[in-house]
Design a protein around this motif. Structure first.
Motif, PDB file in Angstrom:
ATOM      1  N   SER A   1      -8.698   7.832   9.168  1.00  0.00           N
ATOM      2  CA  SER A   1      -8.991   6.625   8.408  1.00  0.00           C
ATOM      3  C   SER A   1      -8.158   5.480   8.951  1.00  0.00           C
TER       4      SER A   1
ATOM      5  N   ALA B   1      -2.627  12.869  -3.890  1.00  0.00           N
ATOM      6  CA  ALA B   1      -3.630  12.492  -4.886  1.00  0.00           C
ATOM      7  C   ALA B   1      -3.107  12.657  -6.311  1.00  0.00           C
TER       8      ALA B   1
ATOM      9  N   ALA C   1       0.853  -1.180   0.000  1.00  0.00           N
ATOM     10  CA  ALA C   1       0.000   0.000   0.000  1.00  0.00           C
ATOM     11  C   ALA C   1       0.888   1.229   0.000  1.00  0.00           C
TER      12      ALA C   1
ATOM     13  N   THR D   1      -5.762  -0.905  -8.998  1.00  0.00           N
ATOM     14  CA  THR D   1      -5.363  -0.529  -7.650  1.00  0.00           C
ATOM     15  C   THR D   1      -6.510   0.258  -7.033  1.00  0.00           C
ATOM     16  N   TYR D   2      -6.800   0.042  -5.769  1.00  0.00           N
ATOM     17  CA  TYR D   2      -7.941   0.668  -5.123  1.00  0.00           C
ATOM     18  C   TYR D   2      -7.518   1.728  -4.122  1.00  0.00           C
ATOM     19  N   VAL D   3      -8.255   2.818  -4.083  1.00  0.00           N
ATOM     20  CA  VAL D   3      -8.091   3.824  -3.046  1.00  0.00           C
ATOM     21  C   VAL D   3      -8.989   3.380  -1.892  1.00  0.00           C
TER      22      VAL D   3
ATOM     23  N   LEU E   1      -2.007   9.470  -8.204  1.00  0.00           N
ATOM     24  CA  LEU E   1      -2.954   8.394  -8.515  1.00  0.00           C
ATOM     25  C   LEU E   1      -3.113   8.095 -10.006  1.00  0.00           C
TER      26      LEU E   1
ATOM     27  N   GLN F   1      -9.111   8.318   1.971  1.00  0.00           N
ATOM     28  CA  GLN F   1      -8.609   9.619   1.571  1.00  0.00           C
ATOM     29  C   GLN F   1      -8.639  10.532   2.785  1.00  0.00           C
TER      30      GLN F   1
END
Length: 88
Positions: free
Chosen positions: A76, A48, A43, A58-60, A51, A63
């Protein structure tokens, strides 16, 4: 879990103290994105703007934004299942 981070953004000093995460600092964002793409890290904590350069698929997962006073405006937490193969 191996987490890459942009050393310009910084992380809290105790970020990895209570987890099995290993942190790797990057100053060069191209190198950090390449490390994620080739799975040298699991990870990344990145601006940003990086990206669009990450490989599709690939997943966010979270944020967050920092204000002018460098205050955290959104907390988070990354969670994975106990059966995950991410090395936790």
């Amino acid at each position: 879990m191996r987490i890459a981070f942009d050393d310009n953004l910084g992380l809290p000093v105790d970020f990895a103290d209570h987890s099995k995460c290993r942190l790797t600092a990057f100053h060069d964002l191209d190198s950090m994105v390449a490390a994620l793409d080739c799975r040298d890290v699991d990870a990344m904590f990145a601006p940003a703007g990086s990206l669009p350069y990450v490989t599709p698929g690939t997943y966010v997962v979270a944020q967050a934004t920092l204000g002018p006073a460098q205050e955290l405006s959104l907390r988070s937490m990354l969670c994975v299942s106990a059966s995950s193969d991410l090395g936790l």
